[in-house]
Design a protein around this motif. Structure first.
Motif, PDB file in Angstrom:
ATOM      1  N   LYS A 154      49.013  39.049  42.616  1.00  0.00           N
ATOM      2  CA  LYS A 154      48.444  39.984  43.571  1.00  0.00           C
ATOM      3  C   LYS A 154      47.397  39.432  44.258  1.00  0.00           C
ATOM      4  N   ASN A 155      46.417  38.453  43.748  1.00  0.00           N
ATOM      5  CA  ASN A 155      45.280  38.112  44.194  1.00  0.00           C
ATOM      6  C   ASN A 155      45.540  36.983  45.416  1.00  0.00           C
ATOM      7  N   SER A 156      47.011  36.520  45.434  1.00  0.00           N
ATOM      8  CA  SER A 156      47.486  35.708  46.503  1.00  0.00           C
ATOM      9  C   SER A 156      48.173  36.545  47.758  1.00  0.00           C
ATOM     10  N   GLY A 203      38.332  47.848  40.833  1.00  0.00           N
ATOM     11  CA  GLY A 203      37.668  46.544  40.312  1.00  0.00           C
ATOM     12  C   GLY A 203      38.851  45.682  40.445  1.00  0.00           C
ATOM     13  N   SER A 204      38.489  44.172  40.500  1.00  0.00           N
ATOM     14  CA  SER A 204      39.221  43.040  40.342  1.00  0.00           C
ATOM     15  C   SER A 204      40.734  43.176  41.101  1.00  0.00           C
ATOM     16  N   THR A 252      30.358  35.243  32.905  1.00  0.00           N
ATOM     17  CA  THR A 252      29.433  34.760  33.613  1.00  0.00           C
ATOM     18  C   THR A 252      29.593  35.169  35.428  1.00  0.00           C
ATOM     19  N   ILE A 253      30.662  35.967  35.318  1.00  0.00           N
ATOM     20  CA  ILE A 253      31.023  36.200  36.746  1.00  0.00           C
ATOM     21  C   ILE A 253      30.735  37.348  37.437  1.00  0.00           C
ATOM     22  N   PHE A 254      31.135  38.496  36.429  1.00  0.00           N
ATOM     23  CA  PHE A 254      30.604  40.000  37.032  1.00  0.00           C
ATOM     24  C   PHE A 254      29.863  40.469  35.731  1.00  0.00           C
ATOM     25  N   MET A 279      34.544  31.470  33.938  1.00  0.00           N
ATOM     26  CA  MET A 279      34.240  30.558  34.922  1.00  0.00           C
ATOM     27  C   MET A 279      34.936  30.499  36.117  1.00  0.00           C
ATOM     28  N   PRO A 280      34.384  30.113  37.288  1.00  0.00           N
ATOM     29  CA  PRO A 280      35.250  29.798  38.386  1.00  0.00           C
ATOM     30  C   PRO A 280      36.646  28.719  38.078  1.00  0.00           C
ATOM     31  N   TYR A 281      37.567  29.057  38.659  1.00  0.00           N
ATOM     32  CA  TYR A 281      38.635  27.893  38.324  1.00  0.00           C
ATOM     33  C   TYR A 281      38.309  26.503  38.605  1.00  0.00           C
ATOM     34  N   ARG A 287      38.193  27.132  44.071  1.00  0.00           N
ATOM     35  CA  ARG A 287      39.391  26.277  43.899  1.00  0.00           C
ATOM     36  C   ARG A 287      40.437  26.763  43.288  1.00  0.00           C
ATOM     37  N   GLU A 288      40.478  28.001  43.295  1.00  0.00           N
ATOM     38  CA  GLU A 288      41.726  28.924  42.599  1.00  0.00           C
ATOM     39  C   GLU A 288      43.006  28.465  43.335  1.00  0.00           C
ATOM     40  N   PRO A 289      44.050  28.636  42.513  1.00  0.00           N
ATOM     41  CA  PRO A 289      45.303  28.415  43.066  1.00  0.00           C
ATOM     42  C   PRO A 289      45.814  29.525  44.451  1.00  0.00           C
ATOM     43  N   PRO A 319      30.884  29.352  44.324  1.00  0.00           N
ATOM     44  CA  PRO A 319      32.314  29.258  44.821  1.00  0.00           C
ATOM     45  C   PRO A 319      33.016  30.655  44.776  1.00  0.00           C
ATOM     46  N   SER A 320      32.457  31.565  45.496  1.00  0.00           N
ATOM     47  CA  SER A 320      33.415  32.835  45.886  1.00  0.00           C
ATOM     48  C   SER A 320      34.659  32.712  46.145  1.00  0.00           C
ATOM     49  N   VAL A 321      35.613  33.433  45.637  1.00  0.00           N
ATOM     50  CA  VAL A 321      36.962  33.530  46.229  1.00  0.00           C
ATOM     51  C   VAL A 321      37.154  34.119  47.598  1.00  0.00           C
ATOM     52  N   GLY A 322      36.448  35.277  47.576  1.00  0.00           N
ATOM     53  CA  GLY A 322      36.807  36.100  48.626  1.00  0.00           C
ATOM     54  C   GLY A 322      36.133  35.515  49.997  1.00  0.00           C
ATOM     55  N   ALA A 323      34.649  34.906  49.810  1.00  0.00           N
ATOM     56  CA  ALA A 323      34.148  34.160  50.810  1.00  0.00           C
ATOM     57  C   ALA A 323      34.712  33.110  51.408  1.00  0.00           C
ATOM     58  N   PRO A 325      28.647  41.936  45.872  1.00  0.00           N
ATOM     59  CA  PRO A 325      27.972  41.876  47.310  1.00  0.00           C
ATOM     60  C   PRO A 325      28.954  41.155  48.079  1.00  0.00           C
ATOM     61  N   ILE A 326      28.605  41.168  49.531  1.00  0.00           N
ATOM     62  CA  ILE A 326      29.398  40.337  50.431  1.00  0.00           C
ATOM     63  C   ILE A 326      28.715  39.365  51.244  1.00  0.00           C
ATOM     64  N   ASP A 327      27.407  39.118  50.780  1.00  0.00           N
ATOM     65  CA  ASP A 327      26.390  38.212  51.645  1.00  0.00           C
ATOM     66  C   ASP A 327      27.064  36.897  51.921  1.00  0.00           C
ATOM     67  N   LEU A 328      27.681  36.230  50.960  1.00  0.00           N
ATOM     68  CA  LEU A 328      28.229  34.867  51.340  1.00  0.00           C
ATOM     69  C   LEU A 328      29.392  34.932  52.471  1.00  0.00           C
ATOM     70  N   HIS A 329      29.954  35.961  52.290  1.00  0.00           N
ATOM     71  CA  HIS A 329      31.128  36.192  53.397  1.00  0.00           C
ATOM     72  C   HIS A 329      30.344  36.285  54.798  1.00  0.00           C
ATOM     73  N   LEU A 330      29.283  37.196  54.808  1.00  0.00           N
ATOM     74  CA  LEU A 330      28.711  37.158  56.139  1.00  0.00           C
ATOM     75  C   LEU A 330      27.809  35.883  56.411  1.00  0.00           C
ATOM     76  N   THR A 383      37.846  35.092  34.646  1.00  0.00           N
ATOM     77  CA  THR A 383      37.163  36.502  34.167  1.00  0.00           C
ATOM     78  C   THR A 383      38.249  37.564  33.942  1.00  0.00           C
ATOM     79  N   ASP A 384      39.402  37.393  35.024  1.00  0.00           N
ATOM     80  CA  ASP A 384      40.518  38.470  34.917  1.00  0.00           C
ATOM     81  C   ASP A 384      41.104  38.503  33.524  1.00  0.00           C
ATOM     82  N   ALA A 385      41.202  37.532  32.701  1.00  0.00           N
ATOM     83  CA  ALA A 385      41.733  37.278  31.470  1.00  0.00           C
ATOM     84  C   ALA A 385      41.010  37.557  30.385  1.00  0.00           C
TER      85      ALA A 385
HETATM   86  C1  UD1 Z   1      36.901  37.132  41.514  1.00  0.00           C
HETATM   87  C2  UD1 Z   1      37.324  35.974  40.633  1.00  0.00           C
HETATM   88  C3  UD1 Z   1      38.746  35.550  41.113  1.00  0.00           C
HETATM   89  C4  UD1 Z   1      39.639  36.704  40.938  1.00  0.00           C
HETATM   90  C5  UD1 Z   1      39.241  37.970  41.696  1.00  0.00           C
HETATM   91  C6  UD1 Z   1      39.871  39.177  41.224  1.00  0.00           C
HETATM   92  C7  UD1 Z   1      35.818  34.138  40.044  1.00  0.00           C
HETATM   93  C8  UD1 Z   1      34.915  33.091  40.474  1.00  0.00           C
HETATM   94  N1  UD1 Z   1      36.223  34.818  40.946  1.00  0.00           N
HETATM   95  O1  UD1 Z   1      37.308  36.819  42.701  1.00  0.00           O
HETATM   96  O2  UD1 Z   1      39.023  34.354  40.372  1.00  0.00           O
HETATM   97  O3  UD1 Z   1      40.820  36.415  41.198  1.00  0.00           O
HETATM   98  O4  UD1 Z   1      37.601  38.138  41.289  1.00  0.00           O
HETATM   99  O5  UD1 Z   1      39.455  39.744  40.155  1.00  0.00           O
HETATM  100  O6  UD1 Z   1      35.830  34.328  39.070  1.00  0.00           O
HETATM  101  N2  UD1 Z   1      29.265  37.083  45.072  1.00  0.00           N
HETATM  102  C9  UD1 Z   1      28.080  37.042  45.662  1.00  0.00           C
HETATM  103  N3  UD1 Z   1      28.206  37.240  47.052  1.00  0.00           N
HETATM  104  C10 UD1 Z   1      29.412  37.332  47.855  1.00  0.00           C
HETATM  105  C11 UD1 Z   1      30.518  37.159  47.081  1.00  0.00           C
HETATM  106  C12 UD1 Z   1      30.527  36.857  45.814  1.00  0.00           C
HETATM  107  O7  UD1 Z   1      27.163  36.996  45.169  1.00  0.00           O
HETATM  108  O8  UD1 Z   1      29.273  37.590  49.067  1.00  0.00           O
HETATM  109  C13 UD1 Z   1      29.352  36.643  43.684  1.00  0.00           C
HETATM  110  C14 UD1 Z   1      29.864  38.091  42.946  1.00  0.00           C
HETATM  111  O9  UD1 Z   1      28.971  39.220  42.787  1.00  0.00           O
HETATM  112  C15 UD1 Z   1      30.260  37.433  41.705  1.00  0.00           C
HETATM  113  C16 UD1 Z   1      30.725  36.146  42.101  1.00  0.00           C
HETATM  114  O10 UD1 Z   1      30.163  35.726  43.264  1.00  0.00           O
HETATM  115  O11 UD1 Z   1      29.403  37.398  40.511  1.00  0.00           O
HETATM  116  C17 UD1 Z   1      32.282  36.081  42.190  1.00  0.00           C
HETATM  117  O12 UD1 Z   1      32.819  36.723  43.196  1.00  0.00           O
HETATM  118  P1  UD1 Z   1      34.179  36.106  44.209  1.00  0.00           P
HETATM  119  O13 UD1 Z   1      34.653  34.878  43.621  1.00  0.00           O
HETATM  120  O14 UD1 Z   1      33.799  36.506  45.477  1.00  0.00           O
HETATM  121  O15 UD1 Z   1      35.019  37.563  43.503  1.00  0.00           O
HETATM  122  P2  UD1 Z   1      36.325  37.750  43.938  1.00  0.00           P
HETATM  123  O16 UD1 Z   1      36.750  37.046  45.161  1.00  0.00           O
HETATM  124  O17 UD1 Z   1      36.656  39.022  44.005  1.00  0.00           O
END
Ligand code: UD1
Length: 432
Positions: A22-24, A431-432, A329-331, A300-302, A189-191, A163-167, A122-127, A307-309
């Motif tokens: 899904k996340n890919s 969520g997630s 530690t993530i959410f 932890m980040p990959y 660094r996620e797959p 290292p935000s995945v979405g950002a 939040p999405i501050d890192l994306h922006l 966190t999903d497991a």
């Molecule tokens: C996260 C998971 C990812 C998983 C996905 C779906 C991690 C590092 N990431 O990715 O493995 O596939 O959920 O369940 O485990 N954050 C900010 N500002 C931002 C973006 C994120 O502060 O702009 C913070 C979030 O609040 C959170 C952390 O960064 O604490 C991880 O966020 P991010 O990796 O962006 O989450 P997803 O991309 O949703």
């Protein structure tokens, strides 16, 4: 409202073919909106989140067709750059359309997805990252209006504070068509990042270093259509392994990606499960009569523990010998399954972001709520080994990420049925 009825205590045994991730699939489909031409995406899982992504693509004017696990997206007639709030709310990951819209049309109008069950998100890192590429962003309450200036986006050096995945995904997609070179430091660094980069490169992008901490993107004039096969889902794969593990069972996963699962497989081995990688994509698990406790599970980040497991492993720890400790530690709000597991007899104490699970209990059936996707899957895992009948409500959350969950578990011998349907279940942020 759809629900699952699970009669626990059956040993699971057999083969399971792992779905596409899904996340890919979600970022790859969104990125198809950045392309001019036709993209063919294979191994695309049949999930409600994928349907929500296809709705958005259609709304943007893309032609979308699905045949089995193959989705075709033709963005030739793509026109709009606005995503209405109603579509944004169907799925948190819709924020990943920001990069593609800016790359394709130079504008994006959408509502910030806001918090959800598992935390603030939040999405501050994306922006911040997009601003570094020159994008002008106006925020008015939840509304985001983003514009690329007349000269286009320009490559930049940007360091993510986490290292935000979405950002990382949004930046990588936008940077594909920025002028010059973009360097993303402290990238995720996620797959799934590697998979998205492989898709974009097949479309003509020049991305180097995906899967490492520094990603370099050389801007190109535009992206063209391509074919791509989505990687296997490492989270649902481990969910099926856990399902077999708690029932003392044995399962063979086909089309898995064990190479993406080191952190979870190591933990499974700690519980006494015997794992065998038979070929590159085949994974066999045989559970012991009694699972052993886990050492501390820290999300932890990959390549750390995902966190999903976390929730699924907590269900295992609840019936394993001894005490297991979980540190999230993530959410900030990712222990919502604890209250539900407790209703089934689990002994779990939460202090802040740490949960201590006293194992060695026999769980009993109960009425519980799938409060988010991964929590819901964890409750099913617990129900499979519980004594008696469990009813799991709100399974629309589980449908977002687990393809035909009950059918696939039944094929392994589970006594599990779905009742009701999801027609009235859409309730916004997920969520997630
Ligand atoms: C996260 C998971 C990812 C998983 C996905 C779906 C991690 C590092 N990431 O990715 O493995 O596939 O959920 O369940 O485990 N954050 C900010 N500002 C931002 C973006 C994120 O502060 O702009 C913070 C979030 O609040 C959170 C952390 O960064 O604490 C991880 O966020 P991010 O990796 O962006 O989450 P997803 O991309 O949703």
């Amino acid at each position: 409202m759809a629900l699952f009825v699970v009669r626990g205590g059956r040993r699971l045994e057999g083969e399971h073919r792992v779905q596409g991730a899904k996340n890919s699939a979600l970022p790859v489909l969104a990125a198809a909106a950045a392309v001019r031409g036709q993209c063919v995406i294979r191994n695309c899982p049949d999930l409600s989140d994928v349907k929500a992504t296809l709705h958005i693509l259609k709304h943007l004017g893309c032609k979308v067709a699905r045949e089995g696990e193959i989705v075709t997206v033709d963005s030739t007639a793509r026109s709009g750059c606005a995503i209405p709030r109603r579509l944004m709310r169907e799925m948190r990951s819709s924020i990943v359309f920001l990069g593609p819209l800016l790359a394709a049309l130079g504008c994006a109008e959408l509502s910030a997805p806001g918090g959800c069950e598992i935390g603030l998100r939040p999405i501050d890192l994306h922006l911040e990252g997009l601003r570094a590429l020159g994008v002008e962003i106006a925020e008015d309450g939840e509304c985001l209006t983003c514009r690329v200036p007349a000269g286009g986006m320009r490559g930049a050096r940007f360091s993510l504070s986490f290292p935000s995945v979405g950002a990382t995904e949004n930046l990588m997609i936008a940077a594909c068509v920025a002028k010059g070179v973009t360097v993303i430091n402290n990238a995720a660094r996620e797959p799934e990042i590697v998979d998205l980069a492989a898709f974009l490169n097949a479309c003509g992008a020049k991305i180097h270093g995906a899967g490492e901490g520094v990603i370099l993107v050389e801007g190109v004039k535009g992206l063209h259509g391509a074919e791509h096969t989505v990687i296997p889902d490492r989270i649902t794969a481990v969910t099926f392994l856990a399902s077999a593990a708690v029932t003392g069972g044995e399962v063979l996963l086909r089309r898995a990606a064990p190479g993406h699962m080191d952190a979870t497989l190591t933990m499974l081995e700690q519980t006494g499960c015997r794992l065998r990688r038979e070929r590159g994509d085949t994974l066999h698990l045989k559970a012991p009569a009694r699972l052993r406790q886990l050492s501390t599970v820290r999300t932890m980040p990959y390549p750390g523990f995902p966190t999903d497991a976390q929730a699924v492993f907590m269900s295992m720890a609840a019936v394993a010998e001894g005490t297991s400790i979980f540190s999230e530690t993530i959410f900030e709000n990712r222990f919502r399954h604890v209250a539900e597991l407790t209703r089934m007899g689990a002994k779990i104490r939460v202090e802040g972001r740490v949960a201590v699970t006293e194992g060695a209990v026999r769980l009993h059936g109960a009425k519980v709520n799938a409060c988010d996707l991964r929590a819901g899957a964890a409750l099913v895992v617990a129900a499979l080994c519980a004594e008696g009948t469990s009813v799991i409500n709100q399974v629309h959350h589980i449908d977002r990420g687990c393809e035909r969950f009950e059918e696939n578990l039944r094929l392994l011998g589970a006594n599990m049925i779905r009742e009701g349907n999801n027609a009235t279940d859409k309730n916004g942020q997920e969520g997630s």
